[in-house]
Design a protein around this motif. Structure first.
Motif, mmCIF file in Angstrom:
data_model
loop_
_atom_site.group_PDB
_atom_site.id
_atom_site.type_symbol
_atom_site.label_atom_id
_atom_site.label_comp_id
_atom_site.label_asym_id
_atom_site.label_seq_id
_atom_site.Cartn_x
_atom_site.Cartn_y
_atom_site.Cartn_z
ATOM 1 N N LEU A 21 6.390 22.620 -71.926
ATOM 2 C CA LEU A 21 5.489 21.585 -72.427
ATOM 3 C C LEU A 21 4.457 21.174 -71.376
ATOM 4 N N LYS A 22 4.875 21.090 -70.135
ATOM 5 C CA LYS A 22 3.936 20.712 -69.079
ATOM 6 C C LYS A 22 2.846 21.759 -68.921
ATOM 7 N N ALA A 23 3.174 23.020 -69.153
ATOM 8 C CA ALA A 23 2.176 24.076 -69.087
ATOM 9 C C ALA A 23 1.107 23.886 -70.170
ATOM 10 N N LYS A 24 1.457 23.251 -71.257
ATOM 11 C CA LYS A 24 0.519 23.008 -72.352
ATOM 12 C C LYS A 24 0.099 21.542 -72.443
ATOM 13 N N GLN A 25 0.334 20.790 -71.395
ATOM 14 C CA GLN A 25 0.097 19.353 -71.426
ATOM 15 C C GLN A 25 -1.333 18.986 -71.800
ATOM 16 N N GLU A 26 -2.311 19.713 -71.282
ATOM 17 C CA GLU A 26 -3.708 19.434 -71.623
ATOM 18 C C GLU A 26 -3.904 19.508 -73.132
ATOM 19 N N GLN A 27 -3.392 20.563 -73.747
ATOM 20 C CA GLN A 27 -3.519 20.724 -75.185
ATOM 21 C C GLN A 27 -2.772 19.621 -75.926
ATOM 22 N N LEU A 38 6.380 12.501 -76.722
ATOM 23 C CA LEU A 38 7.603 13.289 -76.846
ATOM 24 C C LEU A 38 7.952 13.939 -75.508
ATOM 25 N N LEU A 39 6.959 14.489 -74.824
ATOM 26 C CA LEU A 39 7.180 15.078 -73.512
ATOM 27 C C LEU A 39 7.717 14.040 -72.541
ATOM 28 N N ASP A 40 7.146 12.849 -72.550
ATOM 29 C CA ASP A 40 7.629 11.779 -71.681
ATOM 30 C C ASP A 40 9.072 11.415 -71.985
ATOM 31 N N ASN A 41 9.434 11.378 -73.265
ATOM 32 C CA ASN A 41 10.807 11.045 -73.658
ATOM 33 C C ASN A 41 11.799 12.114 -73.207
ATOM 34 N N VAL A 42 11.429 13.378 -73.363
ATOM 35 C CA VAL A 42 12.311 14.463 -72.938
ATOM 36 C C VAL A 42 12.481 14.431 -71.418
ATOM 37 N N ALA A 43 11.386 14.207 -70.700
ATOM 38 C CA ALA A 43 11.456 14.143 -69.240
ATOM 39 C C ALA A 43 12.328 12.974 -68.787
ATOM 40 N N ALA A 44 12.210 11.833 -69.455
ATOM 41 C CA ALA A 44 13.029 10.667 -69.108
ATOM 42 C C ALA A 44 14.509 10.959 -69.358
#
Length: 60
Positions: A21-27, A38-44
């Motif tokens: 997900l971080k690789a596609k974060q810009e998109q 969602l990315l922030d929640n998974v990382a947390a």
């Protein structure tokens, strides 16, 4: 409570998807803020797992 091995497996899976997900974060930010959240929640969740694993390893 899950075993240490189960928690390590779960953390590995979380980190795998976080990396993708971080690789596609810009998109993600361009396509919609809900995906970025969602990315922030998974990382947390992965961070909580990391702390839980460290606690379990100290107890052993």
């Amino acid at each position: 409570m899950p075993s240490l091995a189960q928690m390590n497996g779960s953390l590995h899976i979380h980190n795998f998807y976080i990396g993708k997900l971080k690789a596609k974060q810009e998109q993600l930010f361009e396509s919609g803020p809900e995906l970025a959240m969602l990315l922030d929640n998974v990382a947390a969740n992965a961070e909580v797992l990391t702390h839980d694993i460290a606690d379990m390893e100290c107890d052993d």
